[in-house]
Design an enzyme around this catalytic site. Structure first.
Site, PDB file in Angstrom:
ATOM      1  N   SER A 185      41.727  53.007  41.791  1.00  0.00           N
ATOM      2  CA  SER A 185      40.750  54.084  41.684  1.00  0.00           C
ATOM      3  C   SER A 185      39.323  53.677  42.037  1.00  0.00           C
ATOM      4  O   SER A 185      39.007  52.507  42.246  1.00  0.00           O
ATOM      5  CB  SER A 185      40.794  54.630  40.266  1.00  0.00           C
ATOM      6  OG  SER A 185      39.676  54.215  39.539  1.00  0.00           O
TER       7      SER A 185
ATOM      8  N   ARG B  80      36.833  54.251  39.954  1.00  0.00           N
ATOM      9  CA  ARG B  80      36.047  54.215  38.715  1.00  0.00           C
ATOM     10  C   ARG B  80      35.128  52.992  38.664  1.00  0.00           C
ATOM     11  O   ARG B  80      35.587  51.855  38.662  1.00  0.00           O
ATOM     12  CB  ARG B  80      36.966  54.295  37.488  1.00  0.00           C
ATOM     13  CG  ARG B  80      37.910  53.141  37.328  1.00  0.00           C
ATOM     14  CD  ARG B  80      38.968  53.427  36.253  1.00  0.00           C
ATOM     15  NE  ARG B  80      39.961  54.368  36.754  1.00  0.00           N
ATOM     16  CZ  ARG B  80      41.245  54.354  36.427  1.00  0.00           C
ATOM     17  NH1 ARG B  80      41.712  53.495  35.568  1.00  0.00           N
ATOM     18  NH2 ARG B  80      42.066  55.234  36.942  1.00  0.00           N
TER      19      ARG B  80
ATOM     20  N   ASP C 107      36.050  59.637  43.573  1.00  0.00           N
ATOM     21  CA  ASP C 107      37.466  59.567  43.230  1.00  0.00           C
ATOM     22  C   ASP C 107      38.177  59.051  44.473  1.00  0.00           C
ATOM     23  O   ASP C 107      37.871  59.486  45.586  1.00  0.00           O
ATOM     24  CB  ASP C 107      37.994  60.950  42.855  1.00  0.00           C
ATOM     25  CG  ASP C 107      39.377  60.849  42.263  1.00  0.00           C
ATOM     26  OD1 ASP C 107      39.516  60.957  41.040  1.00  0.00           O
ATOM     27  OD2 ASP C 107      40.341  60.645  43.038  1.00  0.00           O
TER      28      ASP C 107
ATOM     29  N   ARG D 289      50.292  57.727  42.262  1.00  0.00           N
ATOM     30  CA  ARG D 289      50.235  56.382  41.662  1.00  0.00           C
ATOM     31  C   ARG D 289      51.309  56.231  40.608  1.00  0.00           C
ATOM     32  O   ARG D 289      51.606  57.172  39.881  1.00  0.00           O
ATOM     33  CB  ARG D 289      48.882  56.153  40.987  1.00  0.00           C
ATOM     34  CG  ARG D 289      47.784  56.197  41.983  1.00  0.00           C
ATOM     35  CD  ARG D 289      46.633  55.292  41.599  1.00  0.00           C
ATOM     36  NE  ARG D 289      45.864  55.156  42.794  1.00  0.00           N
ATOM     37  CZ  ARG D 289      44.564  55.429  42.889  1.00  0.00           C
ATOM     38  NH1 ARG D 289      43.899  55.808  41.828  1.00  0.00           N
ATOM     39  NH2 ARG D 289      43.959  55.289  44.028  1.00  0.00           N
TER      40      ARG D 289
ATOM     41  N   ASP E  96      38.580  68.147  35.583  1.00  0.00           N
ATOM     42  CA  ASP E  96      40.036  68.103  35.757  1.00  0.00           C
ATOM     43  C   ASP E  96      40.726  66.931  35.054  1.00  0.00           C
ATOM     44  O   ASP E  96      41.895  66.998  34.733  1.00  0.00           O
ATOM     45  CB  ASP E  96      40.385  68.042  37.257  1.00  0.00           C
ATOM     46  CG  ASP E  96      39.653  66.915  37.981  1.00  0.00           C
ATOM     47  OD1 ASP E  96      38.912  66.161  37.317  1.00  0.00           O
ATOM     48  OD2 ASP E  96      39.815  66.785  39.205  1.00  0.00           O
ATOM     49  N   HIS E  97      39.989  65.847  34.789  1.00  0.00           N
ATOM     50  CA  HIS E  97      40.664  64.643  34.298  1.00  0.00           C
ATOM     51  C   HIS E  97      40.819  64.581  32.773  1.00  0.00           C
ATOM     52  O   HIS E  97      41.555  63.738  32.276  1.00  0.00           O
ATOM     53  CB  HIS E  97      39.898  63.394  34.731  1.00  0.00           C
ATOM     54  CG  HIS E  97      40.194  62.958  36.141  1.00  0.00           C
ATOM     55  ND1 HIS E  97      39.932  63.748  37.237  1.00  0.00           N
ATOM     56  CD2 HIS E  97      40.743  61.817  36.633  1.00  0.00           C
ATOM     57  CE1 HIS E  97      40.301  63.100  38.333  1.00  0.00           C
ATOM     58  NE2 HIS E  97      40.794  61.931  37.992  1.00  0.00           N
TER      59      HIS E  97
END
Ligand code: MIC
Ligand code: SF4
Length: 755
Positions: free
Chosen positions: A643, A645, A160, A448, A95-96
């Protein structure tokens, strides 16, 4: 048909005995969060009255979800763990990596070509290890999870930060770094500090222009971006049960923006309706059977002050629509105050673009309420002033809203429908003219709004609002338009007022979809080959990090003293850099390029202490690395906010930064640093931040006796020959100290497998 129904059955079968045992051990009624946590203790974890905010506890989550931008690193690590198959049901969602430029179909074609190598890698790893794979275009991870996998009382982790969305279906769903996901997929316990509990009591009922989004925008205003750190937020009250399940999802989703570990709601009729509408009536009836276990004990709701660490009460009948921003999601302005606020702050009031959708707000209900406004444009002879875009959260939602004629109505106001993907929410918006970096205002229903987050332009001011308010402001083209009180001038010059939005919680004709985009893994994946081209620019197999040398760290250089907000977007930017998420060395070229250097107030410009010259952060760090000199990054409050990440932790690790020393950390980032074998330290006295100077050489002492709860010492050797000795704290437990010593948690798993 529901996925993994046997697993859900087992959770419900075991839940009553586990919760009863916990209630007995604690000798008091339990909140919902506690029930779910106690029902998921790892089998080797003894039951005890854990101390909130203190005790580290081992859990056994029911499932794992990963999105493509983080899954690459999670799976590269999992491949090193040496297991044949994932230990719990797991999924990957593409999706990203899809750029939003023209419209869904064309953009998807481009992404499929551009990211083929990464998608093929993820598909084949998924196939090999028994992981469900959702193809590009299937939808955004959290919406797809809500529609297919989330279940009341369950516990999941996801790579995520917005994994917390599944709290809308009564789960404890927590965002983590890939290394944590790797542990759970490898069958190891997952550790979390027993959270504190914040109770939010919702009284009254939402109506008119106010939406679930406004609840979380208000909560963010109250708690700020760090107010939820280390806590689970549990919502309850008549206002909670009167709200749709997807509305609850929106509230939980944005709980990531207050730093909360997760948020959740008790099981109720709205969840049962949603489960049935999404083909999971069986799960609903199983949940009905253990309903009492899927809500707090009645004594808790009757006397919440006794059971929660903090209580917030919001009367939904009085709640106003809000707009949060710019540049931070907790700057909450009620719509009636926007005229004043915008004038006082000099925010451009012309709205250039309104964007709805994302993982946060793309339910059928959201879209139907937005469409009820879009419809009025024609009916009232208006013209939409701003551009307008929609990013549906899943193919199921997209297909259903197309069938029900909503996309046609949006089409009439000139809307662009982007792919079912993150797109403009994560800097993957190829916005015409963004490179001119003009100061401008956009409104969106995402979560965000950090600088550069949507279109890469640091001068885009993004305000977060409900999809209905975004739509109204896009129609008006004006940030200060208050649809409750203000009128608009239509094409005939008449004054018209927008009617309140109306919508349907769920599609009357049911959800529909032709191809949801799911690919089941091979029953036996042992023969599946996963190939990574050694010359690839996008994928790189991982080399283990080196173990700790066994001594104190001496002679480190200050790499950067970051000033103010330093989110993971500042540490490892998304957008154009997302394409390197599977290649640690390449993505390291974005390390800290968004962080503001305290000493010159510039981004990506730090002093190289070896040459005295100023240069980009990554290049300066590479120079230290080449000279075999370690370094230290210093930061402000809530460092690593945002996030999950883990690149934000792996990049400094890879390039030879040894410690991150800050005033305070965001939860996921702190864990990610520990997992990768870094030192995550906080100033014992926050004022010591001021003592750090640009030319400092730094020692870290006390590592040979590194122990839980024992501060370490940092010596700052200044250029003038003077020095400051300061005390720094850490939150490492014994296990985490072992990670540090081994050079990273994965080195320990690897050894276990080899042994
Ligand atoms: C985000 O919203 O910032 C992201 C992109 O979804 C991240 C994950 C990532 O960086 O890949 C998150 O929220 O964890
Ligand atoms: Fe994607 Fe944005 Fe949701 Fe993150 S917050 S998962 S980038 S839609």
């Amino acid at each position: 048909m529901a996925f993994d129904i046997e697993m859900i059955k087992k959770v419900y079968a075991e839940m009553p005995a586990k919760v009863d045992a916990a209630r007995k051990a604690l000798g008091r009624p339990l909140t919902l969060s506690e029930k779910i946590l106690f029902a998921h203790l790892h089998k080797d974890q003894a039951l005890s009255n854990f101390e909130r905010g203190k005790s580290y506890v081992d859990f056994a989550p029911d499932r794992v979800a990963m999105q493509d931008a983080t899954a690459q690193m999670a799976l590269l690590q999992f491949m090193q763990a040496g297991r044949p198959k994932v230990a719990v049901p797991s999924t990957v969602h593409c999706d990203h990596l899809i750029t939003a430029k023209l419209e869904a179909k064309k953009d998807l074609e481009v992404a499929n070509a551009e990211s083929k190598e990464v998608y093929d890698f993820l598909a084949s790893v998924s196939n090999k290890y028994g992981i469900g794979f959702w193809k590009p275009g299937a939808g955004i991870i959290h919406q797809v999870v809500l529609e297919n996998y989330a279940f009341p009382g369950g516990m999941m982790i996801g790579t995520d930060s917005h994994t917390v969305n599944a709290g809308g279906l009564g789960m404890i769903a927590i965002g983590v770094g890939g290394a944590d996901a790797c542990d759970v997929m490898a069958g190891l316990p997952w550790e979390l500090k027993w959270p504190k509990l914040i109770g939010v009591k919702l009284t009254g009922k939402l109506s008119g222009w106010t939406a679930p989004k406004d609840v979380i925008l208000k909560v963010a205003g109250i708690l700020t971006v760090k107010g939820g750190t280390g806590a689970i937020v549990e919502y309850f009250g008549e206002g909670a049960s009167a709200m749709s399940c997807t509305g609850k999802g929106t509230i939980c989703n944005m709980g990531a923006e207050i730093g909360a570990t997760t948020s959740t709601f008790g099981y109720d009729e709205s969840m049962s309706r949603y489960l049935s509408a999404t083909g999971r009536a069986e799960v609903a009836s199983m949940a009905d059977g253990v309903k009492d276990y899927l809500n707090a004990d009645p004594e808790v709701y009757a006397d919440p002050e006794k059971y929660f660490d903090q209580i917030i009460e919001i009367n939904l009948s009085e709640l106003e629509p809000h707009l949060n921003g710019p540049f931070t999601p907790d700057l909450a302005t009620p719509i009636s105050k926007m005229k004043e606020m915008a004038a006082a702050n000099g925010w451009p009031t012309k709205v250039e673009v309104g964007l709805i959708g994302s993982c946060t707000n793309s339910s059928y209900e959201d879209i139907s309420r937005a469409v009820s406004l879009a419809r009025q444009v024609k009916e009232k002879g208006l013209k939409t002033k701003a551009q307008y875009t929609i990013t549906p959260g899943s193919e199921q939602v997209r297909y259903t809203i197309e069938r029900d004629g909503f996309l046609d109505i949006f089409g009439e106001i000139g809307a662009t429908v982007f792919a079912n993907a993150c797109g403009p929410c994560i800097g993957m918006w190829d916005r015409v003219g963004a490179e001119k970096a003009e100061r401008n205002t956009i409104v969106h229903s995402f979560n965000r709004n950090f600088a550069k987050r949507a279109d890469g332009n640091p001068n885009t001011l993004a305000f977060v609002a409900s999809p209905e308010l975004v739509t109204a402001l896009a129609i008006a083209g004006d940030l200060t338009f208050n649809p409750i009180t203000d009128t608009l001038t239509n094409e005939k010059g008449e004054q018209v007022k927008l009617d309140e939005p109306t919508g349907q919680e769920l599609p009357q004709r049911g959800f529909a979809v032709e191809d949801a985009g799911y690919q089941a893994p091979a029953a036996d994946g042992s023969g599946v080959q996963v190939a990574v081209d050694p010359t690839s620019k996008r994928l790189q197999l991982l080399d283990p990090f080196a173990a700790w040398e066994g001594t104190d760290l001496k002679g480190l250089k200050l790499l950067i003293k970051a000033k103010g907000k330093c989110t993971t977007d500042h540490i490892s930017m998304a957008g154009p850099w997302l394409k390197f998420r599977g290649h640690l060395d390449n993505i390291s070229n974005n390390m800290l390029i968004g962080a503001l250097n305290f000493f010159n107030e510039k981004t990506d410009s730090v002093k190289n202490q070896l040459t005295g010259e100023y240069g980009p952060v990554p290049a300066t760090q590479r120079a230290y690395k080449a000279a075999n000199i370690g370094s230290v990054v210093v930061g402000d409050e809530n460092y690593g906010e945002g996030s999950s990440r883990e690149h934000a932790a792996m990049e400094p690790r890879h390039l030879g930064v040894r410690a991150i020393l800050v005033k305070s950390f965001a939860r996921i980032h702190e864990t990610n640093l520990k997992k990768q074998g870094m030192l995550a330290l906080t100033f014992a006295d926050k004022n010591d931040y001021e003592k750090v100077q640009e030319d400092d050489t730094i020692d870290i002492e006390g590592l040979t006796s590194f122990a839980p709860g024992e501060p370490l010492t940092v010596v700052l050797h200044h250029a003038d020959g003077s020095s400051d000795k300061i005390s720094v704290n850490h939150t490492y437990n014994q296990q985490q100290i072992e990670w540090f010593k081994a050079g990273g948690a994965l080195n320990i798993i690897r050894k276990q497998v080899a042994g």
